[in-house]
Design a protein around this motif. Structure first.
Motif, mmCIF file in Angstrom:
data_model
loop_
_atom_site.group_PDB
_atom_site.id
_atom_site.type_symbol
_atom_site.label_atom_id
_atom_site.label_comp_id
_atom_site.label_asym_id
_atom_site.label_seq_id
_atom_site.Cartn_x
_atom_site.Cartn_y
_atom_site.Cartn_z
ATOM 1 N N ASP A 65 0.828 -1.202 0.000
ATOM 2 C CA ASP A 65 0.000 0.000 0.000
ATOM 3 C C ASP A 65 0.870 1.263 0.000
ATOM 4 O O ASP A 65 1.792 1.393 0.801
ATOM 5 C CB ASP A 65 -0.900 -0.012 1.239
ATOM 6 N N SER A 66 0.563 2.175 -0.913
ATOM 7 C CA SER A 66 1.364 3.404 -1.027
ATOM 8 C C SER A 66 1.239 4.283 0.222
ATOM 9 O O SER A 66 2.101 5.119 0.480
ATOM 10 C CB SER A 66 0.969 4.186 -2.277
ATOM 11 N N GLU A 67 0.179 4.103 0.991
ATOM 12 C CA GLU A 67 0.026 4.860 2.247
ATOM 13 C C GLU A 67 1.017 4.381 3.308
ATOM 14 O O GLU A 67 1.334 5.112 4.230
ATOM 15 C CB GLU A 67 -1.404 4.720 2.779
ATOM 16 N N LYS A 69 4.397 3.967 4.340
ATOM 17 C CA LYS A 69 5.657 4.585 3.895
ATOM 18 C C LYS A 69 6.884 3.818 4.363
ATOM 19 O O LYS A 69 7.915 3.860 3.711
ATOM 20 C CB LYS A 69 5.753 6.029 4.402
#
Length: 193
Positions: A65-67, A69
């Protein structure tokens, strides 16, 4: 998460228990005639395979998931424990009638990715990439790169003094080298498409 807590996550265990009890119902459906029994068996197999594939896909998406980090090695270890529970569920034959390890194969992409990171086996991965007999055949370089970059950020931010410890500096150099090699694989793939 600096290290795993040594057992699978509660939410995952709840989900597996739910699936187990749900598929238990399929095996206890009345079978008045053979056609009905065969039909309910096929429905149960399809539902079980779909659930395992969905679970595997959702876990992979959660990891990438790009959220998200940053991810620590402890979090990867915890995630590995969760995937082991999924594999144990699949191997427990929650629905009868699957051939061999068919159900466990739903988790093969995750298993190979996690094995690569848990063993830190980059030399094998890079040397065998593209070979049909590769130990990590199911690990896409883009996926490995995305996860490794999340780990790279963690090791940088974890401790401001880590740059002064030789072991941490060496690990950071190794990560940088692997990232460059993965990027060249990814770029090579996009040029051939």
């Amino acid at each position: 998460m600096p290290e795993s807590d040594g057992q699978a996550s509660g939410y995952l265990m709840d989900l597996i228990n739910f699936l187990r009890s749900t598929f238990q119902v399929f095996t206890h459906l009345p079978n008045n005639c053979n056609d009905h029994a065969a039909m309910s068996g096929k429905v149960a197999q399809t539902a079980c395979m779909s659930a395992c594939k969905h679970l595997s896909t959702s876990l992979m998406q959660m990891l990438l998931d790009s959220e998200l980090k940053q991810i620590s090695m402890g979090a990867v270890q915890q995630f590995n424990l969760d995937v082991i529970q999924c594999e144990l569920f699949a191997s427990s034959e929650p629905v009868p009638g699957f051939q061999g390890d068919t159900l466990q194969l739903a988790f093969i992409d995750l298993r190979q990715l996690l094995d690569l990171f848990m063993v830190w086996d980059w030399s094998t991965y890079l040397a065998d990439y593209g070979q049909p007999t590769s130990k990590y055949l199911r690990v896409n370089p883009s996926t490995a790169l995305a996860l490794l970059e999340k780990m790279k950020d963690t090791s940088k931010k974890n401790n401001i003094f880590s740059q002064f410890r030789k072991n941490d500096r060496d690990k950071q150099k190794l990560i940088e080298t692997v990232v460059k090699q993965l990027r060249s694989l990814v770029n090579g793939m996009s040029q051939h498409s």
